[in-house]
Design a protein around this motif. Structure first.
Motif, PDB file in Angstrom:
ATOM      1  N   PHE A   1       0.803  -1.219   0.000  1.00  0.00           N
ATOM      2  CA  PHE A   1       0.000   0.000   0.000  1.00  0.00           C
ATOM      3  C   PHE A   1       0.838   1.273   0.000  1.00  0.00           C
ATOM      4  CE2 PHE A   1      -2.688  -3.277   1.909  1.00  0.00           C
ATOM      5  CZ  PHE A   1      -3.706  -3.266   0.973  1.00  0.00           C
ATOM      6  N   VAL A   2       2.055   1.189   0.462  1.00  0.00           N
ATOM      7  CA  VAL A   2       2.889   2.389   0.482  1.00  0.00           C
ATOM      8  C   VAL A   2       4.037   2.308  -0.502  1.00  0.00           C
ATOM      9  CG1 VAL A   2       2.318   3.061   2.825  1.00  0.00           C
ATOM     10  CG2 VAL A   2       4.224   1.490   2.433  1.00  0.00           C
TER      11      VAL A   2
ATOM     12  N   LEU B   1       2.001   2.424  -5.823  1.00  0.00           N
ATOM     13  CA  LEU B   1       1.595   1.215  -6.518  1.00  0.00           C
ATOM     14  C   LEU B   1       0.096   0.966  -6.374  1.00  0.00           C
ATOM     15  CD1 LEU B   1       2.705  -1.089  -8.185  1.00  0.00           C
ATOM     16  CD2 LEU B   1       3.130  -2.338  -6.072  1.00  0.00           C
ATOM     17  N   LEU B   2      -0.466   1.319  -5.235  1.00  0.00           N
ATOM     18  CA  LEU B   2      -1.899   1.143  -5.020  1.00  0.00           C
ATOM     19  C   LEU B   2      -2.704   1.991  -6.006  1.00  0.00           C
ATOM     20  CD1 LEU B   2      -4.100  -0.159  -3.311  1.00  0.00           C
ATOM     21  CD2 LEU B   2      -3.993   1.824  -1.804  1.00  0.00           C
ATOM     22  N   ARG B   3      -2.256   3.188  -6.290  1.00  0.00           N
ATOM     23  CA  ARG B   3      -2.949   4.055  -7.254  1.00  0.00           C
ATOM     24  C   ARG B   3      -2.907   3.451  -8.655  1.00  0.00           C
ATOM     25  NH1 ARG B   3      -1.682  10.345  -7.526  1.00  0.00           N
ATOM     26  NH2 ARG B   3      -2.872  10.244  -5.604  1.00  0.00           N
ATOM     27  N   ILE B   4      -1.786   2.867  -9.042  1.00  0.00           N
ATOM     28  CA  ILE B   4      -1.663   2.223 -10.356  1.00  0.00           C
ATOM     29  C   ILE B   4      -2.608   1.025 -10.440  1.00  0.00           C
ATOM     30  CG2 ILE B   4      -0.110   0.925 -11.857  1.00  0.00           C
ATOM     31  CD1 ILE B   4       2.169   2.681 -10.787  1.00  0.00           C
ATOM     32  N   LEU B   5      -2.629   0.196  -9.418  1.00  0.00           N
ATOM     33  CA  LEU B   5      -3.504  -0.981  -9.408  1.00  0.00           C
ATOM     34  C   LEU B   5      -4.981  -0.572  -9.407  1.00  0.00           C
ATOM     35  CD1 LEU B   5      -1.604  -3.349  -6.968  1.00  0.00           C
ATOM     36  CD2 LEU B   5      -1.778  -3.509  -9.444  1.00  0.00           C
ATOM     37  N   PHE B   6      -5.332   0.453  -8.632  1.00  0.00           N
ATOM     38  CA  PHE B   6      -6.711   0.915  -8.588  1.00  0.00           C
ATOM     39  C   PHE B   6      -7.160   1.435  -9.953  1.00  0.00           C
ATOM     40  CE2 PHE B   6      -9.947   4.172  -7.656  1.00  0.00           C
ATOM     41  CZ  PHE B   6     -10.907   3.345  -7.078  1.00  0.00           C
ATOM     42  N   ALA B   7      -6.304   2.193 -10.643  1.00  0.00           N
ATOM     43  CA  ALA B   7      -6.648   2.696 -11.977  1.00  0.00           C
ATOM     44  C   ALA B   7      -6.809   1.543 -12.965  1.00  0.00           C
ATOM     45  CB  ALA B   7      -5.578   3.667 -12.462  1.00  0.00           C
ATOM     46  N   LEU B   8      -5.975   0.535 -12.868  1.00  0.00           N
ATOM     47  CA  LEU B   8      -6.082  -0.633 -13.737  1.00  0.00           C
ATOM     48  C   LEU B   8      -7.386  -1.390 -13.492  1.00  0.00           C
ATOM     49  CD1 LEU B   8      -4.698  -2.417 -15.863  1.00  0.00           C
ATOM     50  CD2 LEU B   8      -3.654  -3.675 -13.983  1.00  0.00           C
ATOM     51  N   ILE B   9      -7.762  -1.556 -12.232  1.00  0.00           N
ATOM     52  CA  ILE B   9      -9.007  -2.250 -11.893  1.00  0.00           C
ATOM     53  C   ILE B   9     -10.217  -1.453 -12.365  1.00  0.00           C
ATOM     54  CG2 ILE B   9     -10.460  -2.962  -9.943  1.00  0.00           C
ATOM     55  CD1 ILE B   9      -7.822  -3.762  -8.519  1.00  0.00           C
ATOM     56  N   VAL B  10     -10.235  -0.155 -12.151  1.00  0.00           N
ATOM     57  CA  VAL B  10     -11.365   0.676 -12.578  1.00  0.00           C
ATOM     58  C   VAL B  10     -11.493   0.678 -14.097  1.00  0.00           C
ATOM     59  CG1 VAL B  10     -12.200   3.057 -12.693  1.00  0.00           C
ATOM     60  CG2 VAL B  10     -11.409   2.122 -10.525  1.00  0.00           C
ATOM     61  N   GLY B  11     -10.390   0.786 -14.813  1.00  0.00           N
ATOM     62  CA  GLY B  11     -10.425   0.768 -16.275  1.00  0.00           C
ATOM     63  C   GLY B  11     -10.914  -0.558 -16.831  1.00  0.00           C
ATOM     64  N   THR B  12     -10.450  -1.656 -16.249  1.00  0.00           N
ATOM     65  CA  THR B  12     -10.894  -2.981 -16.680  1.00  0.00           C
ATOM     66  C   THR B  12     -12.374  -3.172 -16.387  1.00  0.00           C
ATOM     67  OG1 THR B  12      -8.683  -3.845 -16.241  1.00  0.00           O
ATOM     68  CG2 THR B  12     -10.458  -5.449 -16.437  1.00  0.00           C
TER      69      THR B  12
END
Length: 109
Positions: free
Chosen positions: A5-6, A20-31
């Motif tokens: 998370f950090v 890294l959490l922001r990158i993963l969250f954007a990937l999940i929302v886009g998918t």
């Protein structure tokens, strides 16, 4: 060891440090958005929903039609265009268009 998370991705010296959490969250929302859109189109029978279509899908209802076009020199074209029962003879270049003549379904004036 940093937790997930950090943890941050460093893009070199002077570049932004993105968590890294922001990158993963954007990937999940886009998918998720792409998946919902694909289901929506599939549910509509493979057609786009009405508000995504053009105002006039019928080619017969078009007010403007390109009747003929000829290249006279590189970069110079002449065209015969019809719009609302009027015909226009136009000379076009890369920077301008000049109306050479106009008619009402008869001869060029």
């Amino acid at each position: 060891m940093e937790s997930l998370f950090v943890a941050a991705v460093d893009f070199g010296s002077g570049g932004p440090s993105v968590p890294l959490l922001r990158i993963l969250f954007a990937l999940i929302v886009g998918t998720f958005a792409a998946f919902i859109g694909a289901l929506w189109i599939k549910r509509a029978g493979g057609q786009l929903p009405q508000f995504f279509r053009r105002v006039s899908d019928d080619e017969d209802q078009s007010r403007i039609a390109l009747l003929q076009m000829k290249r006279i020199r590189p970069g110079w074209d002449v065209a015969l265009i019809e719009c609302d029962e009027e015909q226009y003879f136009v000379l076009m270049s890369q920077t301008q268009a000049v109306l050479l003549g106009q008619s009402s379904k008869g001869g060029i004036r």
